[in-house]
Write an enzyme that holds these catalytic residues in place. Structure first.
Site, PDB file in Angstrom:
ATOM      1  N   ASP A 214       4.438  17.710  -0.730  1.00 33.66           N
ATOM      2  CA  ASP A 214       3.162  17.061  -1.000  1.00 33.66           C
ATOM      3  C   ASP A 214       2.150  18.071  -1.518  1.00 33.66           C
ATOM      4  OD1 ASP A 214       1.000  14.960  -0.693  1.00 33.66           O
ATOM      5  OD2 ASP A 214       2.660  13.971   0.320  1.00 33.66           O
ATOM      6  N   HIS A 245      -3.842  14.577   1.165  1.00 34.19           N
ATOM      7  CA  HIS A 245      -2.696  13.681   1.321  1.00 34.19           C
ATOM      8  C   HIS A 245      -1.560  14.362   2.066  1.00 34.19           C
ATOM      9  CE1 HIS A 245       0.801  11.188   0.114  1.00 34.19           C
ATOM     10  NE2 HIS A 245      -0.079  10.220   0.136  1.00 34.19           N
ATOM     11  N   SER A 410       3.652   5.037   1.370  1.00 34.82           N
ATOM     12  CA  SER A 410       3.715   6.479   1.581  1.00 34.82           C
ATOM     13  C   SER A 410       3.213   6.844   2.966  1.00 34.82           C
ATOM     14  CB  SER A 410       2.889   7.219   0.526  1.00 34.82           C
ATOM     15  OG  SER A 410       1.525   7.138   0.814  1.00 34.82           O
TER      16      SER A 410
END
Length: 1047
Positions: A214, A245, A410
């Site tokens: 990520d 994120h 996600s």
């Protein structure tokens, strides 16, 4: 363009949800005085000029790779080339690819590299950039707004993206009007899944390596205590997360305070593969994947996805990862509620694909639905997602600390990744944990959601404790997904349960996934065996098989074709049987001696048979002539859909034409799918052939046979779409790989091919491109980027409407209204007993993808005409009726010169001049399995059928607590010790006094109940026989307050 090589296009989307800390901080930073902001997402994608990824057929040192490339280019005209240095942790190890910069622009020069025996393929290096723009939130512009603002920036607009939801999502798709799910009350997902039960047993993820691919993680984040390694694969000199994120995803998996993760003691390996500018390159991911294999990562979370299941470098690397025992967990996608929207790699058999639900166990609207579309048109898709879990309003770690809530698949993906990490730490013999065994445990223990079909929920909702029970006594074995076939069970087995089978119909194909927990490779011994139950009429059906010759990695497919025997043509009832499959794998510790482990699994089959329906009620859907992305560039049928420009949902009656299919079934029609050329079906069995949005060419033999079939009574309905070569050139793009401008292979439909098919009846579509609202037979209609009828027989019926010239708007940005545009034609062929033909210029009113106003009423009226010869009065007496066009006013559209449709066509093959038709392929021939009848009764409940051979959940009891729990950092001053959890008990901070007291009360309560029963027995001369009470596992009695008993 070489789509078969594929490009990995990756971009991360930061979720800015209501109340999210990062979202608030970023909004305040960018626009401190703004109160109502909408997030607008814009993407640009381009090939990196002169840079190519050279993939090798094995792992080699940097010196060897350089020699191979030098050797391949030695006898070419290439002078200026160099290997691009990659400064990352994987550069010290052998690699299977290299990034090469070649200054020459000749395509042949690049392809010369592929001639080297050690080089597998060459693909361009890709770069993706995403930008965020905050604007005042105004009402969304209508989809039929007259202004043309389309920007075609890339050949791959549907790239691999982060699968979290931003506020812009609900404006971008044009399908969703409710934000209710995104405003769900945030919950502590670890507590909801009862992870604290396993923590109290001493299982906290210790010793399990979990990788997060990520945006990175800051070094001193207060939520994490076991970050083993942080690596940077980008060109920025930082390891920190500048977006938030990656921090959130890592927190859901392994945070140890506040919004606690599921496996707080797991080893976190942070892979920073996105820059703060949200840029990523293919080579970064490939290097990072190789490094994950070298580091022997156990679990890998990938919260990205895209529709390109033919992106070979990426798919190949995923296979390599799982073959090395890396359990990959990936988000299924955020393109729901539309069907056929699964994202890759979550749609792969060896990957755990995760969908999303809310905390009330409702399917999240955004969660993508199955089936997989790899297998179309000849086969049928597989069941996906594998499992669903919480993905709406989930709490996770903020970028610098604290908690935030996000929604999206996600979010659901790291929930399952955290659960898998925690479960892996509970297994004493870690060699038993592999991608197949873990998926077997998850799907066998999943709790089915009521009223939801298998292409939405997979096997059901994640059940952490039950999965633990299964893994506790798991033995290596094979299993099937789904574990049974019941074509009578609705709604779970939709679409199979929506239509009974009958003699003469197209075989029903069920694509079952074989999971092999015994080893990374395996095989099916001999052949699958079909055993019908004679007492349950199993001899009324016949079965054929197609299956993987090699099960690798950890999985394979078993396609089962089911048909009705001729003797049951007039019979109605239920037929049952089962399929036996034996899987063998090399023994892991004794493979050198050739010893194998075997596992035999049983697949129960149950179907409903009815007498063959009349011809007039049977509709045949032409799937064979539908093409979609990937592999080629096939644009959307509605050119207004700027954010979803590719046709990628399969064009199947069970994907983006699902609503149409459901409507036809409700009207009593039986819909079958033709996955072979027109030469391969018996037209005397069907009333109407339905051809919708066809992009494929036609064999000359197909054109000849269709004419003969129509003469003998078959009717045809054609729903077309736009085709205009000038517009196709307008939406072209510059391909850095071929160094030339590249256009779509067709328009919305392949009108030149359709005109060839229809020419024998004097019919043709034109190249006009029209849109607009109108009324027909008192129904409101919308024409979305449709074509017009340019030629029709004089004795036919034609209806016209006033529409806007969308083609003129695209080409010159001018608005023009055109009157009397012919859009609908109905024709009765003159031959005795001949069929009828109907043309309509737009299919968007049937397509779920971006449908604004459906035309199901029109389809009903047209089927009444084609099936029964009844002309609807609302059409025959319409005021919009006009003289059929003769075709002399305009030239008919021609195929675009230099198009590359032959690269992806099943009909065309390359030729020195124009592409020519291939030889007509043989029709599919099924080899029916020889039945081995059983004179015994079939099981009554297939759902309860044993899913794993060695597991009996009724006999499994959880052990008592061990007073171990995750070590947590002390609370900071002023921090609450009970974070949103009733009773003040925080996950990981279990109240030990309560834990020690509950068993005492349980024991005293049991003694009181026992004394009560003794007294009752003594007071009765004839004791009544009591129904035994169901005993709950001791552990669950300790954790949860007792409920009022029910009788």
């Amino acid at each position: 363009m070489r789509f078969e090589s594929g490009w990995l296009l990756l971009v991360v989307i930061v979720v800015l949800c209501n109340g999210g800390r990062l979202g608030t901080e970023l909004r305040n930073k960018i626009c401190p005085n703004c109160t109502h902001l909408a997030l607008k997402l814009e993407y640009t994608s381009s090939a990196v000029e002169h840079e190519y990824i050279v993939a090798f057929k094995g792992y080699f040192t940097a010196t060897a790779r350089s020699k191979f490339i030098s050797s391949a280019l030695k006898n070419t005209d290439v002078v200026e080339w160099r290997i691009v240095p990659r400064d990352n942790p994987a550069s010290e190890y052998p690699s299977d690819f290299e990034v090469v910069q070649i200054k020459e622009k000749q395509r042949d020069t690049v392809l010369t590299l592929e001639d080297h025996p050690h080089i597998k393929r060459v693909t361009p290096q890709r770069k993706v950039i995403r930008s965020l723009k905050f604007t005042e939130s105004d009402s969304a512009a209508p989809c039929n707004d007259s202004r043309w603002t389309q920007k075609w920036q890339s050949s791959r607009p549907l790239r691999r993206t982060s699968l979290s939801l931003s506020s812009g999502f609900w404006h971008a798709t044009g399908r969703h009007s409710s934000r209710r799910l995104l405003r769900a009350i945030p919950r502590q997902v670890a507590q909801t899944l009862q992870a604290d039960v396993l923590w109290q047993m001493g299982h906290t993820g210790v010793g399990v390596k979990v990788a997060v691919f990520d945006t990175g993680l800051s070094e001193k984040h207060p939520h994490f205590k076991n970050v083993k390694e942080r690596t940077n694969w980008t060109n920025e000199k930082t390891l920190d997360d500048g977006l938030g994120h990656g921090t959130f995803v890592a927190g859901v998996i392994a945070s140890m305070r506040e919004c606690q993760g599921l496996a707080p003691d797991a080893e976190l390996h942070i892979f920073r593969v996105f820059t703060n500018n949200q840029v990523s390159y293919t080579s970064w991911f490939l290097d990072a994947f190789n490094y994950a294999i070298l580091k022997k990562i156990d679990v890998l979370n990938l919260s990205i996805g895209g529709p390109d299941f033919m992106d070979h470098p990426f798919v190949d690397k995923v296979w390599e990862l799982t073959a090395n025992k890396v359990i990959m967990v990936s988000a299924i996608g955020n393109d729901g509620p539309l069907y056929g929207t699964l994202n890759n790699p979550a749609d792969q058999m060896d990957v755990i694909g995760v969908g999303g639900i809310d905390f009330e166990d409702n399917m999240a609207r955004f969660s993508s639905r199955g089936m997989t579309t790899w297998e179309l048109p000849g086969g049928y898709g597989r069941m996906k997602p594998d499992i669903v879990t919480y993905g709406s309003g989930v709490r996770g770690s903020g970028m610098q600390g604290g908690c935030r809530s996000l929604s999206g698949t996600s979010v659901a993906s790291p929930v399952v990744a955290g659960a898998v990490t925690l479960l892996a730490s509970t297994v004493q013999h870690r060699e038993l944990v592999n991608p197949a065994s873990m998926k077997q445990a998850l799907i066998a223990s999943a709790r089915r959601l009521p009223g939801v079909n298998m292409f939405e929920q997979g096997h059901g909702k994640l059940d952490l404790l039950k999965a633990y029970q299964i893994l506790k006594i798991y033995k290596p074995q094979a299993s099937l997904s789904p574990s049974y076939i019941d074509l009578t069970e609705c709604p779970y087995m939709w679409p199979y349960c929506s239509q009974p089978i009958y003699c003469g119909g197209m075989p029903t194909v069920v694509n079952v996934t074989i999971l092999n927990g015994m080893g990374v490779t395996g095989r099916i011994i001999d052949k699958p065996i079909w055993q019908p139950y004679l007492p349950q009429n199993g001899d009324n059906i016949e079965v054929a098989f197609s299956y993987s010759q090699v099960l690798w990695p950890w999985s394979g497919f078993l396609a089962i074709s089911i048909s009705v025997t001729k003797k049951a043509a007039s019979w109605e009832g239920i037929a049952q049987g089962h399929v036996m499959v034996t899987v063998a794998s090399p023994a892991e510790n004794d493979s050198k001696n050739g010893n194998e482990m075997t596992s035999t699994v049983k697949l129960p089959v149950k179907v409903k048979i009815i007498p063959t329906p009349p011809r007039s009620k049977r509709v045949l859907w032409d799937q064979y002539h539908n093409l979609r992305y990937p592999p080629g560039y096939f644009p959307r049928d509605n050119l207004r859909m700027k954010n979803d420009p590719l046709d990628w949902n399969g064009d199947h009656v069970h994907t983006n034409f699902r609503d149409m299919y459901q409507h036809l079934r409700s009207m009593g029609y039986f819909v079958e799918v033709l996955g072979a050329p027109i030469t391969c079906f018996d037209a005397s069995q069907y009333g109407t052939l339905l051809m919708v949005d066809s992009e494929e060419e036609y064999f000359p033999e197909e054109i000849t046979k269709l004419r003969r079939d129509v003469d003998n009574g078959l009717s045809v309905i054609v729903f077309s779409d736009w085709y205009n070569t000038s517009v196709m050139r307008k939406v072209k793009f510059y391909d850095e790989n071929t160094r030339q401008w590249w256009m779509p292979d067709t328009g919305g439909a392949n009108i030149p091919a359709l005109n060839d098919l229809l020419s024998v009846w004097g019919m043709a579509f034109g190249d006009g491109l029209y849109e607009g609202d109108f009324s027909m037979a008192n129904h409101d209609m919308y024409y979305a980027s449709g074509s017009s009828i340019a030629k029709f027989p004089e004795d036919g019926l034609v209806l016209a409407q006033t529409l806007k010239d969308q083609g003129l708007e695209v080409l010159k940005q001018e608005t023009s209204v055109v009157k009397n545009v012919p859009i609908l034609g109905l024709y009765q062929t003159p031959s005795d007993g001949g069929g009828r033909i109907v043309l309509y210029g737009d299919s968007n009113c049937l397509d779920d993808s971006h449908r604004q106003k459906d035309c199901f009423w029109l389809l009903d009226a047209l089927l009444q005409y084609t099936s029964y010869g009844v002309m609807p009065p609302s059409l025959s007496h319409s005021e919009n009726r006009q003289q059929p066009p003769s075709g002399t006013e305009h030239r008919l559209p021609e195929r675009m010169e230099g198009n590359h449709l032959y690269r992806f066509s099943k009909v065309l093959e390359p030729h020195l001049a124009d592409p020519k038709p291939r030889p007509l392929p043989a029709c599919p021939h099924l080899s029916w399995a020889k039945p081995q009848p059983l004179n015994e009764t079939a099981p009554s409940n297939l759902w309860k059928h044993q899913k794993l051979l060695s597991i009996d959940l009724d006999k499994v009891v959880l052990p008592n607590f061990r007073q171990n729990r995750p070590q947590v950092r002390p609370l900071s001053p002023g921090e609450s010790g009970a974070w949103d959890i009733p009773g003040g008990i925080m996950p990981g901070r279990y109240n030990q006094d309560v834990g020690q007291t509950i068993p005492v009360f349980a024991f005293l309560g049991a003694m009181v109940v026992l004394a009560f029963f003794v007294v009752q027995i003594k007071s009765k001369s004839k004791p009544k026989r009591r129904k035994p009470r169901v005993k709950r596992p001791l552990l669950l009695q300790q954790v949860h307050p007792p409920k009022t008993p029910s009788v």
